[in-house]
Enzyme design. Structure first.
Site, PDB file in Angstrom:
ATOM      1  N   HIS A  87     -11.894   2.176  13.262  1.00 36.54           N
ATOM      2  CA  HIS A  87     -11.385   3.437  12.688  1.00 36.54           C
ATOM      3  C   HIS A  87     -10.763   4.298  13.789  1.00 36.54           C
ATOM      4  CE1 HIS A  87     -14.710   2.959   9.450  1.00 36.54           C
ATOM      5  NE2 HIS A  87     -13.563   2.699   8.870  1.00 36.54           N
ATOM      6  N   LYS A 111     -19.741   6.269  -5.441  1.00 39.28           N
ATOM      7  CA  LYS A 111     -19.981   5.339  -4.349  1.00 39.28           C
ATOM      8  C   LYS A 111     -21.229   5.762  -3.586  1.00 39.28           C
ATOM      9  CE  LYS A 111     -16.779   2.866  -1.418  1.00 39.28           C
ATOM     10  NZ  LYS A 111     -15.412   2.783  -0.974  1.00 39.28           N
ATOM     11  N   ARG A 159      -6.941  -4.863   7.954  1.00 37.58           N
ATOM     12  CA  ARG A 159      -7.558  -5.840   8.852  1.00 37.58           C
ATOM     13  C   ARG A 159      -7.034  -7.252   8.590  1.00 37.58           C
ATOM     14  NH1 ARG A 159     -13.413  -3.910   7.290  1.00 37.58           N
ATOM     15  NH2 ARG A 159     -12.213  -3.952   5.368  1.00 37.58           N
ATOM     16  N   SER A 197     -17.738  -1.031   8.657  1.00 39.21           N
ATOM     17  CA  SER A 197     -18.914  -0.154   8.740  1.00 39.21           C
ATOM     18  C   SER A 197     -20.167  -0.927   8.334  1.00 39.21           C
ATOM     19  CB  SER A 197     -18.751   1.047   7.815  1.00 39.21           C
ATOM     20  OG  SER A 197     -17.699   1.852   8.266  1.00 39.21           O
TER      21      SER A 197
HETATM   22  O1  PNS Z   1     -13.479   3.516   3.431  1.00 33.40           O
HETATM   23  P1  PNS Z   1     -13.286   3.256   1.958  1.00 33.40           P
HETATM   24  O2  PNS Z   1     -14.597   3.439   1.223  1.00 33.40           O
HETATM   25  O3  PNS Z   1     -12.643   1.933   1.690  1.00 33.40           O
HETATM   26  O4  PNS Z   1     -12.274   4.416   1.438  1.00 33.40           O
HETATM   27  C1  PNS Z   1     -11.887   4.435   0.092  1.00 33.40           C
HETATM   28  C2  PNS Z   1     -11.052   5.691  -0.226  1.00 33.40           C
HETATM   29  C3  PNS Z   1     -11.786   6.940   0.186  1.00 33.40           C
HETATM   30  C4  PNS Z   1      -9.750   5.602   0.509  1.00 33.40           C
HETATM   31  C5  PNS Z   1     -10.811   5.659  -1.765  1.00 33.40           C
HETATM   32  O5  PNS Z   1     -12.026   5.437  -2.411  1.00 33.40           O
HETATM   33  C6  PNS Z   1     -10.195   6.940  -2.310  1.00 33.40           C
HETATM   34  O6  PNS Z   1      -9.061   7.249  -2.039  1.00 33.40           O
HETATM   35  N1  PNS Z   1     -10.994   7.676  -3.112  1.00 33.40           N
HETATM   36  C7  PNS Z   1     -10.587   8.936  -3.720  1.00 33.40           C
HETATM   37  C8  PNS Z   1     -10.284   8.774  -5.214  1.00 33.40           C
HETATM   38  C9  PNS Z   1      -8.815   8.471  -5.416  1.00 33.40           C
HETATM   39  O7  PNS Z   1      -7.967   9.305  -5.191  1.00 33.40           O
HETATM   40  N2  PNS Z   1      -8.503   7.208  -5.808  1.00 33.40           N
HETATM   41  C10 PNS Z   1      -7.141   6.749  -5.951  1.00 33.40           C
HETATM   42  C11 PNS Z   1      -6.657   6.836  -7.363  1.00 33.40           C
HETATM   43  S1  PNS Z   1      -7.543   5.759  -8.444  1.00 33.40           S
END
Ligand code: PNS
Length: 233
Positions: A87, A111, A159, A197
């Site tokens: 990150h 989540k 990745r 993570s």
């Molecule tokens: O590190 P992660 O858990 O893979 O991150 C996921 C993240 C935070 C990028 C994703 O869950 C997110 O954007 N969540 C916010 C909700 C949202 O706007 N979703 C997109 C439209 S469905």
């Protein structure tokens, strides 16, 4: 006389009417746009309205663009549960390219995160970050957080090819929700291609060596959190 008056009216731009569009184009709030005008003493308030000649309005727009609109603000969202060296690599590389990078930590929604939102945010804030990086928390839709911060750029780290399909879907959805939003993919440096993570948490759970996986100033916090099996507040 009547003719010149007509011409004058035609040449007058009412920013009262256009400031919303202007703010949207520039990626700043309408309030920020108006307070800038006030600060510069540029508004001729007639019943709360601003009147400018066309030339004057163009000059104002150019100055506003220089000060606000051309700033490329990027958001790098994630769970960061916890933040890894991968990150950090993406944050630093994005900060080299964009004027400002906001690391957006996802607040607990459906989540389940291991570390609390506050702990995840604190861990990132404790890192030595480039000066143009800020850290914030968000819940709800990412595009709403972006709009609030005047950001139009999303950063996602990739990745492997397996990440690509899902991230493309997210990029399309976010673009559908906010047409001015563009996603930039940053391939992680090769040394972090396998890192996540959850791998960091797994290794820390068994007191394995986190060198090169998680930033060293966070090792104690991560071991402590994992071995206590609790959400660190
Ligand atoms: O590190 P992660 O858990 O893979 O991150 C996921 C993240 C935070 C990028 C994703 O869950 C997110 O954007 N969540 C916010 C909700 C949202 O706007 N979703 C997109 C439209 S469905």
């Amino acid at each position: 006389m009547a003719k010149s008056k007509k011409k004058n009216v035609k040449q007058t731009l009412r920013l009262e009417r256009t400031s919303k569009d202007l703010a949207r184009v520039l990626g700043i709030s309408e309030g920020a746009c108006r307070s800038w005008l006030r600060k510069e003493g540029l508004g001729v308030g007639i019943g709360g309205r601003y009147k400018f000649s066309e030339t004057e309005a163009k000059r104002i727009i150019r100055r506003l663009q220089a000060e606000h609109g051309d700033m490329r603000i990027a958001v790098y969202p994630g769970s960061f549960d916890p933040v890894t060296c991968g990150h950090l690599d993406v944050i630093e590389r994005a900060a080299n390219v964009f004027d400002k990078v906001i690391v957006a930590v996802l607040e607990n929604s459906d989540k389940k995160h291991f570390f609390s939102t506050k702990a995840r945010e604190d861990m990132i804030k404790r890192l030595e970050l480039p000066p143009n990086v800020e850290v914030g928390i968000f819940g709800g839709l990412l595009v709403d957080f972006m709009k609030k911060h005047g950001a139009k750029i999303l950063i996602k780290g990739l990745r492997a090819v397996s990440d690509y399909e899902y991230e493309c879907q997210m990029a399309w959805i976010n673009n559908k929700l906010m047409p001015e939003c563009d996603t930039f993919f940053v391939p992680t440096s090769e040394e972090y291609a396998y890192l996540s993570s959850s791998i960091v948490r797994e290794i820390a759970k068994f007191n394995g060596d986190l060198t090169g996986l998680a930033p060293k100033e966070l090792h104690e916090t991560i071991y402590g959190g994992l071995n206590g099996r609790c959400r660190t507040n």
